[in-house]
Design a protein around this motif. Structure first.
Motif, PDB file in Angstrom:
ATOM      1  N   HIS A 243      10.353 -19.466  -6.424  1.00 56.57           N
ATOM      2  CA  HIS A 243      10.978 -18.154  -6.263  1.00 56.57           C
ATOM      3  C   HIS A 243      10.084 -17.073  -6.868  1.00 56.57           C
ATOM      4  CE1 HIS A 243      14.758 -16.209  -5.043  1.00 56.57           C
ATOM      5  NE2 HIS A 243      14.550 -15.345  -6.033  1.00 56.57           N
ATOM      6  N   LEU A 244       9.532 -17.374  -8.038  1.00 59.32           N
ATOM      7  CA  LEU A 244       8.657 -16.420  -8.710  1.00 59.32           C
ATOM      8  C   LEU A 244       7.436 -16.107  -7.857  1.00 59.32           C
ATOM      9  CD1 LEU A 244       8.146 -14.801 -11.330  1.00 59.32           C
ATOM     10  CD2 LEU A 244       6.962 -16.824 -12.229  1.00 59.32           C
ATOM     11  N   GLU A 245       6.867 -17.153  -7.254  1.00 60.35           N
ATOM     12  CA  GLU A 245       5.680 -16.967  -6.420  1.00 60.35           C
ATOM     13  C   GLU A 245       6.011 -16.201  -5.134  1.00 60.35           C
ATOM     14  OE1 GLU A 245       2.246 -19.624  -4.124  1.00 60.35           O
ATOM     15  OE2 GLU A 245       3.687 -20.606  -5.449  1.00 60.35           O
ATOM     16  N   ALA A 246       7.151 -16.512  -4.534  1.00 57.41           N
ATOM     17  CA  ALA A 246       7.505 -15.901  -3.246  1.00 57.41           C
ATOM     18  C   ALA A 246       7.969 -14.454  -3.382  1.00 57.41           C
ATOM     19  CB  ALA A 246       8.586 -16.732  -2.551  1.00 57.41           C
ATOM     20  N   TYR A 247       8.709 -14.151  -4.464  1.00 56.78           N
ATOM     21  CA  TYR A 247       9.345 -12.836  -4.566  1.00 56.78           C
ATOM     22  C   TYR A 247       8.932 -12.034  -5.803  1.00 56.78           C
ATOM     23  CZ  TYR A 247      12.381 -15.180  -1.193  1.00 56.78           C
ATOM     24  OH  TYR A 247      12.866 -15.882  -0.115  1.00 56.78           O
ATOM     25  N   GLY A 248       8.200 -12.681  -6.712  1.00 54.50           N
ATOM     26  CA  GLY A 248       7.784 -11.983  -7.919  1.00 54.50           C
ATOM     27  C   GLY A 248       8.916 -11.723  -8.887  1.00 54.50           C
ATOM     28  N   GLU A 249      10.024 -12.481  -8.789  1.00 52.72           N
ATOM     29  CA  GLU A 249      11.133 -12.307  -9.718  1.00 52.72           C
ATOM     30  C   GLU A 249      11.580 -13.655 -10.277  1.00 52.72           C
ATOM     31  OE1 GLU A 249      14.252 -10.422  -7.464  1.00 52.72           O
ATOM     32  OE2 GLU A 249      15.008 -12.336  -6.683  1.00 52.72           O
ATOM     33  N   LYS A 250      12.044 -13.634 -11.525  1.00 53.96           N
ATOM     34  CA  LYS A 250      12.466 -14.864 -12.186  1.00 53.96           C
ATOM     35  C   LYS A 250      13.861 -15.275 -11.724  1.00 53.96           C
ATOM     36  CE  LYS A 250       9.759 -14.428 -16.449  1.00 53.96           C
ATOM     37  NZ  LYS A 250       9.823 -14.342 -17.923  1.00 53.96           N
ATOM     38  N   ALA A 251      14.033 -16.556 -11.538  1.00 55.44           N
ATOM     39  CA  ALA A 251      15.343 -17.122 -11.220  1.00 55.44           C
ATOM     40  C   ALA A 251      15.429 -18.473 -11.906  1.00 55.44           C
ATOM     41  CB  ALA A 251      15.516 -17.273  -9.711  1.00 55.44           C
ATOM     42  N   VAL A 252      16.607 -18.823 -12.374  1.00 53.85           N
ATOM     43  CA  VAL A 252      16.794 -20.085 -13.093  1.00 53.85           C
ATOM     44  C   VAL A 252      17.296 -21.158 -12.136  1.00 53.85           C
ATOM     45  CG1 VAL A 252      18.036 -21.237 -14.971  1.00 53.85           C
ATOM     46  CG2 VAL A 252      17.290 -18.862 -15.242  1.00 53.85           C
ATOM     47  N   ASN A 253      16.699 -22.331 -12.228  1.00 54.57           N
ATOM     48  CA  ASN A 253      17.153 -23.492 -11.480  1.00 54.57           C
ATOM     49  C   ASN A 253      17.000 -24.705 -12.390  1.00 54.57           C
ATOM     50  OD1 ASN A 253      17.748 -25.257  -9.081  1.00 54.57           O
ATOM     51  ND2 ASN A 253      17.450 -23.299  -8.028  1.00 54.57           N
ATOM     52  N   TYR A 254      17.138 -25.898 -11.860  1.00 50.34           N
ATOM     53  CA  TYR A 254      16.989 -27.056 -12.745  1.00 50.34           C
ATOM     54  C   TYR A 254      16.032 -28.074 -12.136  1.00 50.34           C
ATOM     55  CZ  TYR A 254      20.477 -29.630  -9.908  1.00 50.34           C
ATOM     56  OH  TYR A 254      21.155 -30.254  -8.898  1.00 50.34           O
ATOM     57  N   ASN A 255      15.567 -28.982 -12.984  1.00 47.69           N
ATOM     58  CA  ASN A 255      14.444 -29.857 -12.648  1.00 47.69           C
ATOM     59  C   ASN A 255      14.625 -30.658 -11.366  1.00 47.69           C
ATOM     60  OD1 ASN A 255      16.465 -31.143 -14.347  1.00 47.69           O
ATOM     61  ND2 ASN A 255      15.140 -32.926 -14.480  1.00 47.69           N
ATOM     62  N   ARG A 256      15.824 -31.197 -11.141  1.00 45.44           N
ATOM     63  CA  ARG A 256      16.001 -32.035  -9.956  1.00 45.44           C
ATOM     64  C   ARG A 256      15.829 -31.244  -8.668  1.00 45.44           C
ATOM     65  NH1 ARG A 256      21.259 -34.683  -9.568  1.00 45.44           N
ATOM     66  NH2 ARG A 256      22.081 -33.358 -11.225  1.00 45.44           N
ATOM     67  N   ASP A 257      16.381 -30.031  -8.643  1.00 45.50           N
ATOM     68  CA  ASP A 257      16.222 -29.192  -7.447  1.00 45.50           C
ATOM     69  C   ASP A 257      14.775 -28.750  -7.260  1.00 45.50           C
ATOM     70  OD1 ASP A 257      18.780 -29.344  -6.554  1.00 45.50           O
ATOM     71  OD2 ASP A 257      19.243 -27.221  -6.705  1.00 45.50           O
ATOM     72  N   LEU A 258      14.113 -28.424  -8.367  1.00 41.55           N
ATOM     73  CA  LEU A 258      12.714 -28.014  -8.280  1.00 41.55           C
ATOM     74  C   LEU A 258      11.820 -29.165  -7.837  1.00 41.55           C
ATOM     75  CD1 LEU A 258      12.567 -25.816 -11.498  1.00 41.55           C
ATOM     76  CD2 LEU A 258      12.208 -25.001  -9.181  1.00 41.55           C
ATOM     77  N   ASP A 259      12.085 -30.359  -8.381  1.00 40.86           N
ATOM     78  CA  ASP A 259      11.271 -31.530  -8.036  1.00 40.86           C
ATOM     79  C   ASP A 259      11.391 -31.888  -6.561  1.00 40.86           C
ATOM     80  OD1 ASP A 259      10.431 -31.732 -10.631  1.00 40.86           O
ATOM     81  OD2 ASP A 259      11.829 -33.334 -11.190  1.00 40.86           O
ATOM     82  N   VAL A 260      12.630 -31.778  -6.042  1.00 40.32           N
ATOM     83  CA  VAL A 260      12.875 -32.255  -4.684  1.00 40.32           C
ATOM     84  C   VAL A 260      12.625 -31.181  -3.627  1.00 40.32           C
ATOM     85  CG1 VAL A 260      15.347 -31.680  -4.428  1.00 40.32           C
ATOM     86  CG2 VAL A 260      14.459 -33.826  -3.485  1.00 40.32           C
ATOM     87  N   PHE A 261      12.499 -29.909  -4.030  1.00 40.59           N
ATOM     88  CA  PHE A 261      12.387 -28.822  -3.052  1.00 40.59           C
ATOM     89  C   PHE A 261      11.234 -28.991  -2.065  1.00 40.59           C
ATOM     90  CE2 PHE A 261      10.597 -24.670  -1.788  1.00 40.59           C
ATOM     91  CZ  PHE A 261      11.622 -24.264  -0.940  1.00 40.59           C
ATOM     92  N   PRO A 262      10.009 -29.275  -2.529  1.00 41.35           N
ATOM     93  CA  PRO A 262       8.919 -29.414  -1.549  1.00 41.35           C
ATOM     94  C   PRO A 262       9.203 -30.483  -0.497  1.00 41.35           C
ATOM     95  CG  PRO A 262       8.035 -29.283  -3.772  1.00 41.35           C
ATOM     96  CD  PRO A 262       9.512 -29.467  -3.908  1.00 41.35           C
ATOM     97  N   VAL A 263       9.812 -31.586  -0.942  1.00 42.81           N
ATOM     98  CA  VAL A 263      10.149 -32.672  -0.021  1.00 42.81           C
ATOM     99  C   VAL A 263      11.243 -32.234   0.949  1.00 42.81           C
ATOM    100  CG1 VAL A 263      11.026 -35.031   0.174  1.00 42.81           C
ATOM    101  CG2 VAL A 263       9.477 -34.430  -1.698  1.00 42.81           C
ATOM    102  N   VAL A 264      12.287 -31.603   0.399  1.00 41.68           N
ATOM    103  CA  VAL A 264      13.401 -31.141   1.239  1.00 41.68           C
ATOM    104  C   VAL A 264      12.904 -30.130   2.275  1.00 41.68           C
ATOM    105  CG1 VAL A 264      15.581 -29.856   1.243  1.00 41.68           C
ATOM    106  CG2 VAL A 264      15.155 -31.582  -0.513  1.00 41.68           C
TER     107      VAL A 264
END
Length: 505
Positions: A243-264
């Motif tokens: 999110h930070l890279e795409a929009y330049g703004e901070k957003a909170v998420n958690y490790n499982r969602d972040l880990d699986v996002f590229p695959v999803v």
């Protein structure tokens, strides 16, 4: 107590609006909406966001009942290990049954139950499936997805998602939920996307989120409380780098969602043959809960209390053998990071001090158990164990007498009634313990209310205990814990057993 820090009305309105927008964005297709967290009776959200309606999410769905149907997922391993939902003290398989009843109560259509990561030769799982099917609930078995998580070519093929049976869905909103984390909701959604795409149907996926809250600080107590609540799943809150890279703004998420996002993301693109509309896991979520916070200080304090509560629960669960030491250590670290201690939960010290005081007064109180309860106005009420009743029952009686302005010494229940119930337990039912538990005392109080106006008056005060905090100096029995939670009490315990008995303790 009683301060409000959250607007349930604003939250429901904003969340409904955004879900409808997601459905509209699919064109004439269908939205598979994965529900994270508890869909009904979300007591964690209610505790950390004072003012949150524990049934806000299901009420929201009720508004869209003509467009929605529900798929419930349960991981087969949670059935075989008897995993328990802490808020209600019931196993995940029973929670599925409770959810079905609850959805029906709100006139929501149940599509089916999906048993995820099913393995052959699982008698307990097969028994659960038979139980559902013989009551007219359609069930599906989804086995572990071949190639997951790295081999996208295999995952998005007839060997991967194609090996799962297609779940027949007819409405524009398919809500995919489960009794808890790790139930296989995401895999079920992606499997459906695969089958729908093969049928030429235009569908999309989104996630209904509550925690962590993406638009409040990473170290906000509400987000830390979520980590404490999911310590057994090893969830860790992080800044969403995508999110930070795409929009330049901070957003909170958690490790499982972040880990699986590229695959999803790759899986969705492989299924649809188009670039994904989502640039980050935060994009996938529909989460307006942060906009419902109206008083940040009230919410912060409530969340800090929840962190302490989770630590006390983790200690007791470790003593019971339900979790390993890493869970306790994890929650303790979170509590230390927030500079909290168990003594910051006022009822803890009150219960311990009352127990010590009784022990110092008389030798016969050497093994006394004490309960302290904080009423809505901040008054602390105590109760102790006796040969007649358990400490929690005594505290309840003392609390409702106080609320009625009655003297603590007033007897509400005839000693004859108490003696008769105790004799029934020991002489007829062959029970080992004679002290009456909370449910038995409340039953006796109800009987007394038929002829005793004082008993009738205090009985009417029981609803005022809902939401009050309580603490016991020993681990509560399962039956007492269930009764206290049914009364709506937020109860914790010290990790000590009343006796050394293994079965009767």
């Amino acid at each position: 107590m009683g301060q409000i820090g959250f607007s349930a009305e604003k939250y429901i309105e904003m969340q409904t609006k955004h879900i409808l927008e997601r459905i509209e964005n699919t064109g004439s297709g269908r939205l598979y909406l994965e529900f994270g967290g508890k869909l009904v009776q979300d007591k964690h959200a209610m505790r950390v966001l004072p003012g949150f309606d524990e049934n806000a999410k299901i009420k929201l769905l009720q508004r869209m009942k003509d467009q929605a149907e529900i798929i419930i997922c349960i991981y087969s391993g949670d059935i075989t290990t008897n995993k328990t939902r802490q808020d209600f003290g019931i196993t995940y398989d029973l929670e599925v049954l409770r959810l079905i009843d609850m959805f029906r109560k709100y006139d929501l259509e149940i599509n089916s139950v999906v048993v995820t990561r099913y393995e052959d030769n699982s008698p307990a799982v097969d028994k659960f499936i038979n139980r559902l099917e013989r009551r007219g609930i359609k069930t599906y078995k989804h086995k572990f997805t071949k190639g997951y998580p790295t081999d996208v070519e295999t995952i998005v093929s007839d060997e991967g998602y194609g090996a799962n049976p297609y779940i027949e869905v007819t409405k524009p909103l398919a809500v995919v939920t489960g009794p808890g984390g790790g139930s296989g909701k995401l895999a079920t959604c992606l499997s459906q996307l695969y089958h729908e795409n093969k049928r030429g149907n235009k569908v999309s996926y989104a996630k209904f989120e509550t925690f962590p809250i993406w638009n409040i600080p990473l170290k906000h107590p509400v987000n830390i409380a979520y980590e404490a609540a999911t310590a057994d799943l090893k969830d860790v809150n992080m800044i969403d780098s995508f999110h930070l890279e795409a929009y330049g703004e901070k957003a909170v998420n958690y490790n499982r969602d972040l880990d699986v996002f590229p695959v999803v993301k790759r899986i969705i693109e492989k299924i649809t043959g188009e670039e994904s509309e989502y640039k980050s896991p935060t994009d996938m979520g529909v989460n307006m809960v942060g906009f419902g916070i109206t008083d940040d200080e009230v919410v912060r304090e409530a969340a800090c209390q929840e962190i302490i509560r989770r630590y006390l629960i983790a200690e007791c669960d470790y003593k019971k053998g339900k979790v390993d030491s890493t869970v306790v250590e994890r929650v303790k670290l979170l509590m230390d990071d927030m500079e909290l201690s168990v003594e910051d939960r006022g009822v803890v010290n009150a219960a311990r001090e009352y127990a010590e005081k009784k022990k110092e007064c008389n030798e016969r109180y050497a093994n006394v158990v004490a309960v302290a309860m904080e009423l809505r106005d901040g008054t602390i009420i105590t109760g102790r164990s006796s040969r007649r009743m358990v400490a929690a029952a005594a505290a309840i009686l003392n609390a409702i007498k106080h609320l009625c302005g009655m003297a603590d010494s007033l007897h509400l229940i005839s000693p004859y009634i108490l003696k008769s119930i105790q004799e029934l337990k020991t002489d007829v039912l062959m029970a080992d313990k004679t002290s009456l538990n909370c449910e038995e005392i409340l039953t006796a109080l109800t009987i007394s209310a038929a002829t005793n106006p004082s008993a009738e008056a205090v009985l009417a005060k029981l609803p005022e205990l809902r939401g009050c905090k309580a603490h016991c100096t020993a681990i509560l029995s399962d039956k007492d814990e269930t009764t206290l939670k049914a009364l709506g009490l937020d109860v914790t315990s010290d990790p000590e057993y009343i006796t050394n008995n293994l079965y009767y303790g």
